[in-house]
Design an enzyme around this catalytic site. Structure first.
Site, PDB file in Angstrom:
ATOM      1  N   ASP A 227      44.022  -9.798 -38.338  1.00  0.00           N
ATOM      2  CA  ASP A 227      43.453  -9.563 -39.663  1.00  0.00           C
ATOM      3  C   ASP A 227      44.204 -10.404 -40.688  1.00  0.00           C
ATOM      4  O   ASP A 227      45.429 -10.507 -40.655  1.00  0.00           O
ATOM      5  CB  ASP A 227      43.534  -8.072 -40.025  1.00  0.00           C
ATOM      6  CG  ASP A 227      42.639  -7.719 -41.196  1.00  0.00           C
ATOM      7  OD1 ASP A 227      41.651  -7.002 -40.984  1.00  0.00           O
ATOM      8  OD2 ASP A 227      42.932  -8.172 -42.334  1.00  0.00           O
TER       9      ASP A 227
ATOM     10  N   CYS B  86      30.573 -14.061 -37.342  1.00  0.00           N
ATOM     11  CA  CYS B  86      29.842 -14.968 -36.447  1.00  0.00           C
ATOM     12  C   CYS B  86      30.413 -16.379 -36.569  1.00  0.00           C
ATOM     13  O   CYS B  86      30.550 -17.087 -35.557  1.00  0.00           O
ATOM     14  CB  CYS B  86      28.350 -14.975 -36.774  1.00  0.00           C
ATOM     15  SG  CYS B  86      27.446 -13.538 -36.139  1.00  0.00           S
TER      16      CYS B  86
ATOM     17  N   CYS C 252      27.215 -15.206 -41.604  1.00  0.00           N
ATOM     18  CA  CYS C 252      28.063 -14.052 -41.295  1.00  0.00           C
ATOM     19  C   CYS C 252      29.464 -14.562 -41.015  1.00  0.00           C
ATOM     20  O   CYS C 252      29.664 -15.399 -40.131  1.00  0.00           O
ATOM     21  CB  CYS C 252      27.505 -13.285 -40.100  1.00  0.00           C
ATOM     22  SG  CYS C 252      28.644 -12.050 -39.450  1.00  0.00           S
TER      23      CYS C 252
ATOM     24  N   ASN D 188      34.920   0.833 -39.869  1.00  0.00           N
ATOM     25  CA  ASN D 188      34.309   1.254 -41.119  1.00  0.00           C
ATOM     26  C   ASN D 188      32.839   0.868 -41.082  1.00  0.00           C
ATOM     27  O   ASN D 188      32.499  -0.245 -40.682  1.00  0.00           O
ATOM     28  CB  ASN D 188      35.008   0.571 -42.302  1.00  0.00           C
ATOM     29  CG  ASN D 188      36.479   0.941 -42.398  1.00  0.00           C
ATOM     30  OD1 ASN D 188      36.851   2.075 -42.124  1.00  0.00           O
ATOM     31  ND2 ASN D 188      37.319  -0.022 -42.763  1.00  0.00           N
TER      32      ASN D 188
ATOM     33  N   HIS E 236      26.081 -10.538 -32.770  1.00  0.00           N
ATOM     34  CA  HIS E 236      26.049  -9.934 -34.098  1.00  0.00           C
ATOM     35  C   HIS E 236      25.434  -8.541 -34.051  1.00  0.00           C
ATOM     36  O   HIS E 236      24.253  -8.378 -33.748  1.00  0.00           O
ATOM     37  CB  HIS E 236      25.270 -10.796 -35.091  1.00  0.00           C
ATOM     38  CG  HIS E 236      25.276 -10.212 -36.484  1.00  0.00           C
ATOM     39  ND1 HIS E 236      26.280 -10.445 -37.386  1.00  0.00           N
ATOM     40  CD2 HIS E 236      24.423  -9.342 -37.093  1.00  0.00           C
ATOM     41  CE1 HIS E 236      26.038  -9.767 -38.504  1.00  0.00           C
ATOM     42  NE2 HIS E 236      24.916  -9.083 -38.346  1.00  0.00           N
TER      43      HIS E 236
ATOM     44  N   HIS F 109      33.233  -4.413 -36.272  1.00  0.00           N
ATOM     45  CA  HIS F 109      34.609  -4.758 -35.887  1.00  0.00           C
ATOM     46  C   HIS F 109      35.434  -3.496 -35.791  1.00  0.00           C
ATOM     47  O   HIS F 109      35.222  -2.536 -36.544  1.00  0.00           O
ATOM     48  CB  HIS F 109      35.228  -5.743 -36.881  1.00  0.00           C
ATOM     49  CG  HIS F 109      35.146  -5.326 -38.313  1.00  0.00           C
ATOM     50  ND1 HIS F 109      33.993  -5.450 -39.057  1.00  0.00           N
ATOM     51  CD2 HIS F 109      36.060  -4.766 -39.144  1.00  0.00           C
ATOM     52  CE1 HIS F 109      34.207  -4.994 -40.285  1.00  0.00           C
ATOM     53  NE2 HIS F 109      35.455  -4.566 -40.359  1.00  0.00           N
TER      54      HIS F 109
ATOM     55  N   HIS G 260      39.267  -2.174 -35.947  1.00  0.00           N
ATOM     56  CA  HIS G 260      40.649  -2.461 -36.330  1.00  0.00           C
ATOM     57  C   HIS G 260      41.582  -1.814 -35.310  1.00  0.00           C
ATOM     58  O   HIS G 260      41.422  -0.629 -34.992  1.00  0.00           O
ATOM     59  CB  HIS G 260      40.966  -1.853 -37.698  1.00  0.00           C
ATOM     60  CG  HIS G 260      40.120  -2.332 -38.840  1.00  0.00           C
ATOM     61  ND1 HIS G 260      40.571  -3.219 -39.777  1.00  0.00           N
ATOM     62  CD2 HIS G 260      38.847  -2.033 -39.202  1.00  0.00           C
ATOM     63  CE1 HIS G 260      39.621  -3.444 -40.678  1.00  0.00           C
ATOM     64  NE2 HIS G 260      38.555  -2.734 -40.350  1.00  0.00           N
TER      65      HIS G 260
ATOM     66  N   THR H 226      33.479  -3.978 -45.456  1.00  0.00           N
ATOM     67  CA  THR H 226      33.339  -5.174 -46.303  1.00  0.00           C
ATOM     68  C   THR H 226      32.721  -6.349 -45.560  1.00  0.00           C
ATOM     69  O   THR H 226      32.124  -7.220 -46.191  1.00  0.00           O
ATOM     70  CB  THR H 226      34.696  -5.597 -46.890  1.00  0.00           C
ATOM     71  OG1 THR H 226      35.602  -5.881 -45.838  1.00  0.00           O
ATOM     72  CG2 THR H 226      35.270  -4.500 -47.771  1.00  0.00           C
TER      73      THR H 226
HETATM   74  P1  AMP Z   1      36.339  -3.778 -43.223  1.00  0.00           P
HETATM   75  O1  AMP Z   1      36.825  -3.515 -44.631  1.00  0.00           O
HETATM   76  O2  AMP Z   1      36.499  -2.619 -42.300  1.00  0.00           O
HETATM   77  O3  AMP Z   1      34.942  -4.352 -43.220  1.00  0.00           O
HETATM   78  O4  AMP Z   1      37.322  -4.854 -42.618  1.00  0.00           O
HETATM   79  C1  AMP Z   1      37.181  -6.219 -42.815  1.00  0.00           C
HETATM   80  C2  AMP Z   1      38.511  -6.806 -42.483  1.00  0.00           C
HETATM   81  O5  AMP Z   1      38.326  -8.207 -42.290  1.00  0.00           O
HETATM   82  C3  AMP Z   1      39.568  -6.645 -43.568  1.00  0.00           C
HETATM   83  O6  AMP Z   1      40.684  -5.944 -43.021  1.00  0.00           O
HETATM   84  C4  AMP Z   1      39.911  -8.080 -43.956  1.00  0.00           C
HETATM   85  O7  AMP Z   1      41.283  -8.250 -44.230  1.00  0.00           O
HETATM   86  C5  AMP Z   1      39.492  -8.850 -42.726  1.00  0.00           C
HETATM   87  N1  AMP Z   1      39.141 -10.247 -42.940  1.00  0.00           N
HETATM   88  C6  AMP Z   1      38.329 -10.751 -43.915  1.00  0.00           C
HETATM   89  N2  AMP Z   1      38.206 -12.085 -43.774  1.00  0.00           N
HETATM   90  C7  AMP Z   1      38.968 -12.432 -42.701  1.00  0.00           C
HETATM   91  C8  AMP Z   1      39.270 -13.666 -42.058  1.00  0.00           C
HETATM   92  N3  AMP Z   1      38.752 -14.835 -42.473  1.00  0.00           N
HETATM   93  N4  AMP Z   1      40.095 -13.639 -40.985  1.00  0.00           N
HETATM   94  C9  AMP Z   1      40.618 -12.470 -40.557  1.00  0.00           C
HETATM   95  N5  AMP Z   1      40.362 -11.286 -41.104  1.00  0.00           N
HETATM   96  C10 AMP Z   1      39.558 -11.249 -42.169  1.00  0.00           C
HETATM   97 ZN    ZN Z   2      27.907 -11.689 -37.377  1.00  0.00          ZN
END
Ligand code: AMP
Ligand code: ZN
Length: 112
Positions: A29, A6, A3, A85, A45, A98, A100, A93
């Site tokens: 982010d 994680c 993950c 989301n 998690h 999480h 935002h 994604t």
């Molecule tokens: P979501 O689309 O709501 O799942 O948001 C996932 C967020 O994680 C997106 O805004 C990505 O830009 C962010 N993200 C993905 N990988 C990383 C990373 N290694 N460090 C910081 N943010 C990340």
């Molecule tokens: Zn996790």
């Protein structure tokens, strides 16, 4: 566990820390959608908002206790948005819960 978040909590993947305590971790982010774009995550998690239960919801309450502290620290006195989301239709994604925090400019009123 494979993950991404994680692994960020464990320090195996680098991140820019904004806040940390025993229960939650917050970091910038990597692809900011606003001048301020921070993710606040439970260290534990939890897959998504759809996986919040009576057993694990205390950490979610704690997330919302630290959100105002983080927002103040980041200078968001004029307001901000907190969004999560969940699942495919929610455009999630990363499958680790999480929140935002977005701010630093006037945001659009629409939610998607
Ligand atoms: P979501 O689309 O709501 O799942 O948001 C996932 C967020 O994680 C997106 O805004 C990505 O830009 C962010 N993200 C993905 N990988 C990383 C990373 N290694 N460090 C910081 N943010 C990340
Ligand atoms: Zn996790």
């Amino acid at each position: 566990m494979d993950c991404l978040f994680c692994n960020i909590v464990a320090g195996k993947i680098p991140s820019t820390k904004v806040y940390e305590d025993e229960l939650v971790y917050a970091f910038k982010d990597i692809n900011p959608q606003a001048p301020v774009h921070v993710l606040v995550i439970p260290k534990e998690h939890i897959a998504s908002a759809a996986a919040i239960t009576e057993e694990n919801s205390a950490v979610v309450a704690h997330v919302f206790e630290v959100v105002p502290k983080i927002a103040k620290e980041l200078g968001l006195e004029n307001g901000f948005r907190v969004v999560t989301n969940s699942g495919d239709d929610g455009a999630q994604t990363v499958k680790h819960l999480h929140f935002h925090i977005l701010g630093g400019r006037p945001l659009q009123g629409q939610m998607g």
